[in-house]
Design a protein around this motif. Sequence first.
Motif, mmCIF file in Angstrom:
data_model
loop_
_atom_site.group_PDB
_atom_site.id
_atom_site.type_symbol
_atom_site.label_atom_id
_atom_site.label_comp_id
_atom_site.label_asym_id
_atom_site.label_seq_id
_atom_site.Cartn_x
_atom_site.Cartn_y
_atom_site.Cartn_z
ATOM 1 N N SER A 52 0.833 -1.206 0.000
ATOM 2 C CA SER A 52 0.000 0.000 0.000
ATOM 3 C C SER A 52 0.870 1.260 0.000
ATOM 4 C CB SER A 52 -0.971 0.002 1.182
ATOM 5 O OG SER A 52 -0.281 0.009 2.401
ATOM 6 N N ILE A 53 2.000 1.223 0.676
ATOM 7 C CA ILE A 53 2.928 2.365 0.675
ATOM 8 C C ILE A 53 3.445 2.615 -0.740
ATOM 9 C CG2 ILE A 53 5.181 3.185 1.496
ATOM 10 C CD1 ILE A 53 4.568 1.657 4.135
ATOM 11 N N LYS A 98 2.925 5.908 -3.189
ATOM 12 C CA LYS A 98 4.107 6.551 -3.752
ATOM 13 C C LYS A 98 3.998 6.679 -5.274
ATOM 14 C CE LYS A 98 9.103 6.260 -3.187
ATOM 15 N NZ LYS A 98 10.183 5.458 -2.634
ATOM 16 N N ARG A 99 3.522 5.618 -5.937
ATOM 17 C CA ARG A 99 3.366 5.648 -7.399
ATOM 18 C C ARG A 99 2.309 6.660 -7.828
ATOM 19 N NH1 ARG A 99 3.786 -0.188 -7.454
ATOM 20 N NH2 ARG A 99 1.521 -0.225 -7.511
ATOM 21 N N LYS A 100 1.186 6.706 -7.100
ATOM 22 C CA LYS A 100 0.114 7.646 -7.434
ATOM 23 C C LYS A 100 0.604 9.089 -7.316
ATOM 24 C CE LYS A 100 -3.836 5.538 -8.331
ATOM 25 N NZ LYS A 100 -4.617 5.788 -9.543
ATOM 26 N N LEU A 101 1.376 9.379 -6.269
ATOM 27 C CA LEU A 101 1.883 10.726 -6.082
ATOM 28 C C LEU A 101 2.967 11.085 -7.097
ATOM 29 C CD1 LEU A 101 2.012 11.400 -2.273
ATOM 30 C CD2 LEU A 101 0.502 12.373 -3.965
ATOM 31 N N LEU A 156 1.517 8.949 3.971
ATOM 32 C CA LEU A 156 2.110 10.177 3.434
ATOM 33 C C LEU A 156 3.055 10.833 4.431
ATOM 34 C CD1 LEU A 156 -1.069 11.691 1.764
ATOM 35 C CD2 LEU A 156 0.964 10.850 0.575
ATOM 36 N N VAL A 157 2.613 10.966 5.671
ATOM 37 C CA VAL A 157 3.379 11.714 6.670
ATOM 38 C C VAL A 157 4.440 10.856 7.352
ATOM 39 C CG1 VAL A 157 3.197 13.009 8.823
ATOM 40 C CG2 VAL A 157 1.492 13.320 7.041
ATOM 41 N N ASP A 158 4.047 9.676 7.837
ATOM 42 C CA ASP A 158 4.967 8.852 8.626
ATOM 43 C C ASP A 158 5.929 8.025 7.778
ATOM 44 O OD1 ASP A 158 3.670 9.863 10.826
ATOM 45 O OD2 ASP A 158 2.363 8.115 11.074
ATOM 46 N N ASP A 159 5.419 7.420 6.705
ATOM 47 C CA ASP A 159 6.261 6.518 5.913
ATOM 48 C C ASP A 159 7.023 7.217 4.789
ATOM 49 O OD1 ASP A 159 5.386 4.337 7.467
ATOM 50 O OD2 ASP A 159 3.603 4.093 6.225
ATOM 51 N N LEU A 160 6.350 8.146 4.100
ATOM 52 C CA LEU A 160 6.999 8.828 2.975
ATOM 53 C C LEU A 160 7.600 10.179 3.362
ATOM 54 C CD1 LEU A 160 4.381 8.039 0.167
ATOM 55 C CD2 LEU A 160 6.506 6.823 0.695
ATOM 56 N N ASN A 161 7.377 10.612 4.619
ATOM 57 C CA ASN A 161 7.912 11.888 5.123
ATOM 58 C C ASN A 161 7.559 13.066 4.225
ATOM 59 O OD1 ASN A 161 9.177 10.657 7.351
ATOM 60 N ND2 ASN A 161 10.872 10.037 6.035
ATOM 61 N N ILE A 187 -0.033 20.720 -2.387
ATOM 62 C CA ILE A 187 0.925 19.876 -3.091
ATOM 63 C C ILE A 187 1.697 19.095 -2.041
ATOM 64 C CG2 ILE A 187 2.659 21.715 -3.180
ATOM 65 C CD1 ILE A 187 3.570 20.529 -5.858
ATOM 66 N N TRP A 188 1.901 17.804 -2.297
ATOM 67 C CA TRP A 188 2.644 16.947 -1.379
ATOM 68 C C TRP A 188 4.104 16.937 -1.798
ATOM 69 C CZ3 TRP A 188 0.745 15.119 3.015
ATOM 70 C CH2 TRP A 188 -0.631 15.074 3.166
#
Length: 120
Positions: A6-7, A11-14, A40-45, A107-108
Amino acid sequence: MRTPNSIEKVKRKLADSPYRSSKRLSRELQLSRTTVRRILVDDLNLFSYKIQILQKQSTVQKEKRLTFGKLVAGKVEKKEIDIGNINCSDEAHFQLSGYVNKQNMRIWGEEKPDPLDSKL
């Protein structure tokens, strides 16, 4: 559920579009909004940044703005202007090419984007 799979999906979608909201991502990936937000916040920072619409100003423009600000401040002090009648709003931005609602535009990214970047 925050799995490596799921992570990777988030990541791919973003990577396709960093402008997607967490609500839209959760709907597209069929994950809860809380899960997507934690990924988004914890895993991908990543952080959600609000788009800033700015323009470059010349030295002359900056001086004119400062002069005007001082003039208005002086009139407020002298009670020539009632500050209760001043209304400022920054809810939306209008362009000739179309309507942009800045309140919902995020924007992320890992770092804050440059607001004067012509790509935004």
